[in-house]
Design a protein around this motif. Structure first.
Motif, short mmCIF file in Angstrom:
data_model
loop_
_atom_site.label_atom_id
_atom_site.label_comp_id
_atom_site.label_asym_id
_atom_site.label_seq_id
_atom_site.Cartn_x
_atom_site.Cartn_y
_atom_site.Cartn_z
N CYS A 39 58.41 -149.22 25.77
CA CYS A 39 57.37 -149.92 25.01
C CYS A 39 55.98 -149.54 25.50
CB CYS A 39 57.56 -151.43 25.11
SG CYS A 39 58.93 -152.06 24.15
N MET A 40 55.83 -149.40 26.81
CA MET A 40 54.53 -149.00 27.35
C MET A 40 54.17 -147.59 26.88
SD MET A 40 54.93 -150.58 31.14
CE MET A 40 53.29 -150.40 31.78
N GLY A 41 55.13 -146.71 26.83
CA GLY A 41 54.89 -145.35 26.34
C GLY A 41 54.48 -145.34 24.89
N ALA A 45 50.83 -144.26 23.47
CA ALA A 45 50.67 -143.21 22.46
C ALA A 45 49.88 -143.72 21.26
CB ALA A 45 52.03 -142.69 22.02
N LEU A 46 50.17 -144.95 20.84
CA LEU A 46 49.44 -145.54 19.71
C LEU A 46 47.96 -145.76 20.06
CD1 LEU A 46 52.02 -148.16 18.38
CD2 LEU A 46 51.32 -146.02 17.28
N ASP A 48 46.23 -144.12 22.24
CA ASP A 48 45.56 -142.82 22.35
C ASP A 48 45.07 -142.32 21.00
OD1 ASP A 48 45.87 -142.72 25.06
OD2 ASP A 48 47.66 -141.42 25.01
N ARG A 49 45.77 -142.69 19.96
CA ARG A 49 45.39 -142.26 18.60
C ARG A 49 44.25 -143.10 18.03
NH1 ARG A 49 49.37 -138.75 16.44
NH2 ARG A 49 51.25 -138.76 17.69
N LEU A 50 44.09 -144.30 18.58
CA LEU A 50 43.02 -145.19 18.10
C LEU A 50 41.77 -144.98 18.96
CD1 LEU A 50 45.04 -148.51 17.68
CD2 LEU A 50 44.37 -146.92 15.87
N THR A 51 40.77 -144.40 18.37
CA THR A 51 39.54 -144.13 19.12
C THR A 51 38.70 -145.38 19.33
OG1 THR A 51 38.43 -143.51 17.08
CG2 THR A 51 39.43 -141.74 18.38
N PHE A 52 38.93 -146.39 18.54
CA PHE A 52 38.11 -147.59 18.60
C PHE A 52 38.77 -148.72 19.40
CE2 PHE A 52 40.67 -147.69 14.78
CZ PHE A 52 41.25 -148.95 14.85
N ALA A 53 39.89 -148.48 20.05
CA ALA A 53 40.57 -149.53 20.82
C ALA A 53 39.76 -149.89 22.07
CB ALA A 53 41.96 -149.07 21.22
N PRO A 54 39.52 -151.17 22.30
CA PRO A 54 38.77 -151.59 23.50
C PRO A 54 39.54 -151.23 24.79
CG PRO A 54 39.01 -153.40 21.95
CD PRO A 54 39.85 -152.29 21.44
N VAL A 57 42.55 -153.51 26.17
CA VAL A 57 43.82 -153.64 25.45
C VAL A 57 44.99 -153.09 26.27
CG1 VAL A 57 45.10 -152.92 23.39
CG2 VAL A 57 42.74 -153.70 23.18
N ARG A 58 44.81 -151.91 26.85
CA ARG A 58 45.90 -151.27 27.60
C ARG A 58 46.37 -152.13 28.78
NH1 ARG A 58 47.04 -145.55 27.04
NH2 ARG A 58 45.09 -145.45 25.90
N PRO A 59 45.47 -152.61 29.67
CA PRO A 59 45.96 -153.45 30.77
C PRO A 59 46.56 -154.78 30.29
CG PRO A 59 43.59 -153.04 31.00
CD PRO A 59 44.07 -152.29 29.81
N THR A 60 46.03 -155.31 29.20
CA THR A 60 46.58 -156.55 28.65
C THR A 60 48.02 -156.34 28.17
OG1 THR A 60 44.38 -157.30 28.02
CG2 THR A 60 46.25 -158.38 26.95
#
Length: 144
Positions: A39-41, A45-46, A48-54, A57-60
């Protein structure tokens, strides 16, 4: 569930519980860790495709998957590893009931903190309860 635990040929009120072996418990943990890693992978990957992701989000997502998945799943039923291995975490006072959310967080926190040592203590009790099970008032049983 009690009907499932009654053994053939036993007295009508006698209940025979089976407790999972260390190997079954470790296999369940391994399955859950593989699910979390996958799930983390996928989330990575998702994102990485979103340039506008804060940035937060990843650590959360990591925190949610790693620290929330098991306690919440245990409280409301079972984890994927428990489901596949046919083992369940139940309240030691009433095996028909899962543990509550507080018990589940206590159990998981101690399980992480004590690591292998906690698992190796399951041979010290007839019910194969690890330290994290004893402290949280939980019991692992095999689902019939």
């Amino acid at each position: 569930m009690l009907d499932d635990l009654l053994t053939a040929g036993a007295e009508p009120n006698a209940i025979t519980l089976e407790y999972p072996a260390l190997v079954e418990r470790l296999q369940s943990v391994f399955i859950d860790m593989m699910l979390i890693i996958m799930c983390m992978g996928i989330f990575s990957a998702l994102l990485d495709r979103l340039t506008f992701a804060p940035v937060w989000v990843r650590p959360t997502l990591f925190f949610t998957l790693f620290f929330i998945y098991e306690p919440v799943c245990i409280c409301y039923g079972c984890t994927l590893g428990n489901y596949i291995k046919k083992i369940r975490v139940r309240n030691v006072d009433d095996i028909n009931e899962p543990i509550n959310l507080l018990q589940s967080f206590i159990r998981y926190t101690l399980k992480l903190a004590l690591g292998w040592f906690s698992f190796l203590t399951i041979h010290g009790t007839p019910q194969r309860r690890a330290i994290h099970d004893i402290a949280s008032g939980s019991l692992m049983i095999k689902k019939a």
